[in-house]
Structure formats: C-alpha cells, structure tokens
Write a protein that holds these residues in place. Structure first.
Motif, PDB file in Angstrom:
ATOM      1  N   GLY A  37       0.809  -1.213   0.000  1.00 22.26           N
ATOM      2  CA  GLY A  37       0.000   0.000   0.000  1.00 22.26           C
ATOM      3  C   GLY A  37       0.840   1.259   0.000  1.00 22.26           C
ATOM      4  O   GLY A  37       0.541   2.228  -0.715  1.00 22.26           O
ATOM      5  N   VAL A  38       1.914   1.270   0.789  1.00 18.26           N
ATOM      6  CA  VAL A  38       2.792   2.444   0.852  1.00 18.26           C
ATOM      7  C   VAL A  38       3.480   2.688  -0.492  1.00 18.26           C
ATOM      8  O   VAL A  38       3.524   3.818  -0.994  1.00 18.26           O
ATOM      9  N   TRP A  39       4.013   1.609  -1.102  1.00 17.83           N
ATOM     10  CA  TRP A  39       4.683   1.771  -2.395  1.00 17.83           C
ATOM     11  C   TRP A  39       3.685   2.110  -3.505  1.00 17.83           C
ATOM     12  O   TRP A  39       4.016   2.864  -4.435  1.00 17.83           O
ATOM     13  N   THR A  40       2.485   1.566  -3.417  1.00 20.42           N
ATOM     14  CA  THR A  40       1.447   1.928  -4.388  1.00 20.42           C
ATOM     15  C   THR A  40       1.131   3.405  -4.299  1.00 20.42           C
ATOM     16  O   THR A  40       1.062   4.115  -5.312  1.00 20.42           O
ATOM     17  N   HIS A  41       0.935   3.887  -3.074  1.00 22.56           N
ATOM     18  CA  HIS A  41       0.667   5.317  -2.879  1.00 22.56           C
ATOM     19  C   HIS A  41       1.820   6.153  -3.423  1.00 22.56           C
ATOM     20  O   HIS A  41       1.597   7.158  -4.109  1.00 22.56           O
ATOM     21  N   GLY A  42       3.068   5.743  -3.140  1.00 21.07           N
ATOM     22  CA  GLY A  42       4.210   6.536  -3.540  1.00 21.07           C
ATOM     23  C   GLY A  42       4.330   6.704  -5.043  1.00 21.07           C
ATOM     24  O   GLY A  42       4.541   7.817  -5.533  1.00 21.07           O
ATOM     25  N   ILE A  43       4.165   5.626  -5.803  1.00 23.21           N
ATOM     26  CA  ILE A  43       4.317   5.731  -7.252  1.00 23.21           C
ATOM     27  C   ILE A  43       3.172   6.507  -7.881  1.00 23.21           C
ATOM     28  O   ILE A  43       3.374   7.314  -8.794  1.00 23.21           O
ATOM     29  N   VAL A  44       1.945   6.303  -7.371  1.00 21.65           N
ATOM     30  CA  VAL A  44       0.793   7.021  -7.929  1.00 21.65           C
ATOM     31  C   VAL A  44       0.871   8.503  -7.569  1.00 21.65           C
ATOM     32  O   VAL A  44       0.553   9.377  -8.387  1.00 21.65           O
ATOM     33  N   ALA A  45       1.322   8.808  -6.350  1.00 22.07           N
ATOM     34  CA  ALA A  45       1.498  10.207  -5.955  1.00 22.07           C
ATOM     35  C   ALA A  45       2.507  10.897  -6.863  1.00 22.07           C
ATOM     36  O   ALA A  45       2.311  12.064  -7.263  1.00 22.07           O
ATOM     37  N   ALA A  46       3.588  10.195  -7.220  1.00 23.17           N
ATOM     38  CA  ALA A  46       4.585  10.771  -8.119  1.00 23.17           C
ATOM     39  C   ALA A  46       3.996  11.032  -9.501  1.00 23.17           C
ATOM     40  O   ALA A  46       4.239  12.086 -10.117  1.00 23.17           O
ATOM     41  N   ILE A  47       3.196  10.087  -9.996  1.00 23.77           N
ATOM     42  CA  ILE A  47       2.572  10.248 -11.310  1.00 23.77           C
ATOM     43  C   ILE A  47       1.622  11.443 -11.320  1.00 23.77           C
ATOM     44  O   ILE A  47       1.661  12.296 -12.218  1.00 23.77           O
TER      45      ILE A  47
END
Length: 426
Positions: A37-47
């Motif tokens: 969940g944390v890594w999912t949030h991080g990549i989508v937040a960057a996009i």
C-alpha cells in the motif's frame, strides 16, 4: 483488540507454521498489505504530482513529505512502543495511512482540482502513519514467537519489505494507467484497512511489564547502544546495507543506458535485485536458524560487496544481471542476520527505541546514498559509483566479523527491565 496472555515455552516452528500462525501470521501478511500500500501510494502520488505540475522537484517533494517523518519521528515513536501497547500503536499507524491515501482518493473523486496540495497532504499522513507503526511492528516480533524461532521470524519479517518494493510500484502504475489515480489511491487505502482489520480481530500478547524506574528517554537507548559494541556495529551495518541497496533504484537508469537498454532494462535490473533478496530471505526462513545470526550477517555483507564489485566492472547485460542478483541475495542475508542480532541484543525495556534506530539507519542512509552515488555516477561513471558502494560495504564487513557480533553482553550493561540476551554459543 483483545490482548492474549503469553504462552508457555513450546517447540520451535518452521517458516510455514509461522506464516499461518494466527498471531505472527496476521503481522506477516498484514505487513505485506501495508508495504504494498505504501509503495502503491508513492508511485501514484509521483505520477499525479508530475501530471499536475510538470516539475521533477515537486515529485521529489512527495518523497520528502512521505519519508521525512520517518527520520524525524522514529525515536519518539520507538519510545511510545516501549511505554505503551505496540499492537494498538500499529493500529493507529494503519488508521493514519488509510486517512492519507483515502483522503487523496476522495479529493480527486469529488474535485480533481489542486491535486498537488491533496497529494502532499495525503502523503504526509501516510508517512506519519508509517513512522507511528514502524518501530512497534519491529519491536513486537519477539513477543509473538517461541524460543528458537527468532532467526526464522526475522527472515519472514524482512520479506514484506522486498515483496512490497517489487509489487507496489507495478500495482500502482498499472491501476493508475488502466483505472485512474483515484482508484489506485483507494486501493492503497484498502490495503492498509485490511491490515487494520487483522489487528482488531487478532489477540496479541500483552506487552511485558517493566519496572517503575525504567528510563524511557531516547538517550537511554543511545547510551546502551554505545556501550554494546556488537549492537552498535550491527546498527552501523544496517545503515551500510541501506546505503548499498539504494543503487538498485538510483543507478539502474544509468546502468541501463550504458548497456544500451531502455526503460524495460531498468525494470529488469531492479527486479533482479529484488529476486535475489527474496531468494535469500526464503532460503534463511527454510534453514530455521541453523546458521548463527553473526555468520548470516557477515556473509550477507560480503555478498552485497561482491555484487557491487561485479557491477563496477564494465560489462554486458548478463554480468550486470548477475551482479544485481548477488547484491540482492546479500541484502536478504544481511538484513535478516543483522535484524536478528539487533533483536537478540535489545532488552525489552529499550526494544522499541533500538528498533527505531534500526529504521533511522536503514532509511536515513538512502538520501545520502542517492546524493553520493548519483553524484559519483554523474562526475565519473556508473561503475565508479558501484565501486564506492562495494568498498564501503566490504570495509564494514571486515568490522562485523561473526565473533564480534556474537560477543556476550556484560551483565553490567543491562538496563532496568527484562532482556533477551544472545545465546553465548551462537
């Protein structure tokens, strides 16, 4: 969330039994959901941030607000874990993560404007949630297992970090591309919610009682670590492992370009490191502590150094892949062995704060590594950067000999409170 009484000493279990144990298994699988969940949030937040601003600096700011709290607040969070109830602290962290990812999903669904501000605020909440629960997730492990299970448990405990790093960005990018960023943030919140449900349903053991005169200041943990040389060296080595693992992200684009590949090769190289790490952790989990933690730590450091040296050779794609696999294998062994050493030597009264120092070392070294190794690659070449990483790792491996890490702790160094000392025969 019910609290269960501690159990009597029973026969040590293997990795499979621990994975599906009602209590330890809930933490193991829950951490996988949370880290993904944390890594999912991080990549989508960057996009989303790049689409909203077109600025690489603003994308970098997402990482600052998400991971910055872990450097600033980890010692305080570790003190809370020592003084309070770690299971409830982990639950609070999950609630904050749900609020962080969920708030961004709700904002994008209702408005869609000013996405940058929503992403920064949501990422900050996720970062705070992760640091609130982080030291508690590490310090609670010894209370969930039986005697003789710590090496196996630490191999499994390190596994979610690797799995989350492999799966999270791919899941986030795929959902964002096909279903939209709103859905991706909602999925991230849902993953944290699943872990929160585990924490509510499962009965965790009560935290150990500590003497009334226990010193809960952070400086007490720092003083204890300074006096326990093997513990100090283990934490230095954890920091080194974080430093030497950063090239699997920071330097893979440069390596891929030099090898004549593109974005696909970047992903393959990074995945090779993750595959090696997962294989190393799985191997140790199956070995069930047959190799002493000091030897596992040292072997892991030498393998990481060897992988970096292999990558420092001007080579072809096959050699680069082999280098990343070897470095990843070393990462899996080093993280498992060093985490076991730290847990063995950390007294119950200081465990939360010492594991907070573990987190600060591992996470805090990453920005420094990105600056030093990325700068070296730009100034010289990517092989020189890997040579620096390899030299640092091998130097620390020389310091962290098995006999040093297994040195028996003097009883005079014990603080107030119950302790789990290392086995003198380890």
């Amino acid at each position: 969330m019910d609290i269960a009484p501690t159990t009597a000493q029973l026969r040590a279990r293997g990795a499979l039994h621990l994975m599906f144990d009602p209590v330890f298994g809930a933490l193991f699988w829950g951490k996988i959901f949370a880290v993904v969940g944390v890594w999912t949030h991080g990549i989508v937040a960057a996009i989303v941030m790049f689409e909203a601003t077109g600025s690489a600096l603003m994308v970098g700011l997402v990482g600052v607000v998400q991971f910055g709290p872990q450097l600033l607040l980890s010692p305080t969070s570790g003190k809370w874990a020592d003084r309070g109830n770690p299971a409830r602290q982990i639950l609070l962290g999950r609630v904050l993560c749900v609020a962080g990812s969920g708030s961004v999903a709700a904002w994008l669904a209702l408005d869609g404007q000013h996405a940058a501000g929503a992403v920064l605020l949501g990422s900050l909440l996720v970062g705070i949630g992760f640091v609130v629960g982080g030291p508690a997730m590490q310090s609670i492990v010894p209370s969930l297992i039986r005697d003789g299970e710590l090496p196996t448990a630490m191999a499994l405990n390190s596994f979610p970090m690797t799995i989350g790093r492999l799966i999270g960005p791919a899941v986030g990018a795929y959902i964002a591309a096909h279903l939209g960023a709103t859905t991706a943030f909602a999925v991230s919140a849902g993953l944290h919610l699943i872990f929160a449900i585990f924490l509510v349903v499962v009965r965790f053991p009560a935290p150990p009682g500590l003497p009334d005169d226990t010193d809960f200041r952070v400086r007490a943990a720092l003083r204890y670590v300074w006096r326990d040389r093997p513990l100090l060296l283990a934490l230095v080595a954890v920091t080194t492992v974080g430093f030497a693992s950063d090239p699997s992200i920071t330097l893979t684009p440069s390596m891929a370009e030099q090898l004549g590949g593109g974005t696909q090769l970047v992903g393959i190289l990074s995945a090779a490191f993750g595959i090696g790490a997962a294989a190393g952790m799985a191997m140790l989990a199956l070995m069930r502590g047959r190799v002493a933690s000091g030897w596992v730590s040292t072997i892991g450091l030498w393998l990481m150094g060897a992988g970096c040296v292999l990558l420092a050779i001007d080579s072809v794609i096959a050699v680069a892949l082999a280098g990343f696999v070897v470095a990843g294998l070393g990462f899996g062994w080093a993280m498992t062995g060093l985490s076991t050493v730290v847990q063995e030597r950390a007294p119950d009264a200081l465990r939360g704060r010492i594991m907070a120092l573990w987190l600060v070392g591992f996470i805090g070294s990453r920005p420094f590594a990105a600056l030093v190794l990325g700068g070296t690659a730009d100034a010289l070449n990517v092989q020189a950067a890997f040579a620096v990483a390899g030299a640092v790792t091998l130097a620390v491996a020389l310091l962290c000999r098995p006999s040093t890490l297994a040195r028996v702790r003097r009883s005079a160094d014990e603080p107030a409170g119950r302790s789990r000392g290392p086995d003198p025969g380890a």
